[in-house]
Design a protein around this motif. Sequence first.
Motif, PDB file in Angstrom:
ATOM      1  N   HIS A 130       3.788  -5.788  -2.794  1.00  0.00           N
ATOM      2  CA  HIS A 130       4.469  -6.748  -1.931  1.00  0.00           C
ATOM      3  C   HIS A 130       3.476  -7.473  -1.040  1.00  0.00           C
ATOM      4  N   ALA A 131       2.496  -6.733  -0.487  1.00  0.00           N
ATOM      5  CA  ALA A 131       1.478  -7.369   0.364  1.00  0.00           C
ATOM      6  C   ALA A 131       0.649  -8.351  -0.436  1.00  0.00           C
ATOM      7  N   ARG A 132       0.316  -8.010  -1.674  1.00  0.00           N
ATOM      8  CA  ARG A 132      -0.484  -8.894  -2.522  1.00  0.00           C
ATOM      9  C   ARG A 132       0.304 -10.167  -2.846  1.00  0.00           C
ATOM     10  N   GLU A 133       1.583 -10.030  -3.136  1.00  0.00           N
ATOM     11  CA  GLU A 133       2.409 -11.207  -3.435  1.00  0.00           C
ATOM     12  C   GLU A 133       2.516 -12.119  -2.221  1.00  0.00           C
ATOM     13  N   ARG A 134       2.630 -11.535  -1.015  1.00  0.00           N
ATOM     14  CA  ARG A 134       2.700 -12.347   0.204  1.00  0.00           C
ATOM     15  C   ARG A 134       1.395 -13.109   0.430  1.00  0.00           C
TER      16      ARG A 134
END
Length: 293
Positions: free
Chosen positions: A286-290
């Motif tokens: 999720h952090a990478r997608e953000r």
Amino acid sequence: MVLTVDGLRMRYGETDVLHDVTFDARPGEVLALLGPNGAGKSTTIEILEGFRLRSAGRVEVLGVDPAAADERWRSRIGIVLQSWRDHGNWRVHELLQHLGTYYAPYSTPTTRRPWPTGELLDVVGLTAAAGQKIKTLSGGQRRRLDVAIGIVGRPDVLFLDEPTVGFDPEARYEFHDLVRRLADDLGTTILLTTHDLDEASKLAHRILVLAAGRIIASGSTAQLTRLIAGEDDVRWTVDGEPFRRSTTDSTALVRGLFSTYGDALGDLEVRRASLEDAYLTLVREHARERDQS
């Protein structure tokens, strides 16, 4: 449903800290809310407890909007916060007996509120300390008292915020047993926030993973681990030569290894996918997608 949260949103100034948070909980269900610091866990809990007004969305606890709840509703809610309140000169049994009187006007024959003081002390493991002044209790005993204060009214819904901080392994085991009894025997719905993934795995019927104000996954421990970290890691040796394989069916693989190699098989190790694997994968992805958006 005991808890209904639909499209919950919280904004501070121009910053959204909760985005379209939606979930529910049934009677007797233990729900764990996991997420890194700053994910929005505390804000969500405070809205459900009626301590913070939301910006948008629908929230009902026991069929009531917490923002407009009365004292009768509050008598059905239990809260265990991270930090204990300093009532140092009270004796343990005196404080619990006194707090129980606040719930008496809302008691009914079927719910038997509040807990009898002696029974409550036994439930939380403080019988031996009943006559002690609170300022003389150890850290673990104070934490047990926090729990006792939270459940003194025999709540229908119990909010637990990092409840076993300061517990030794034996106290933690006893507390986990208490949580199960509250849910299974009394039908108490419990919303638990914790950083202890093992605790969440042991206690929760369902786990919600919150990241950057959004629920990014929901399910049982088994469902989350199958979804995210679904392959087990199997390692072994044959005549001293090491081998390793990932598989979704480690049982079948191990049977095949024994059938093929027999006594030549050695150093067999099966590492099953865990909730920790699933949680870390979810949060990192999720952090990478953000970051990429």
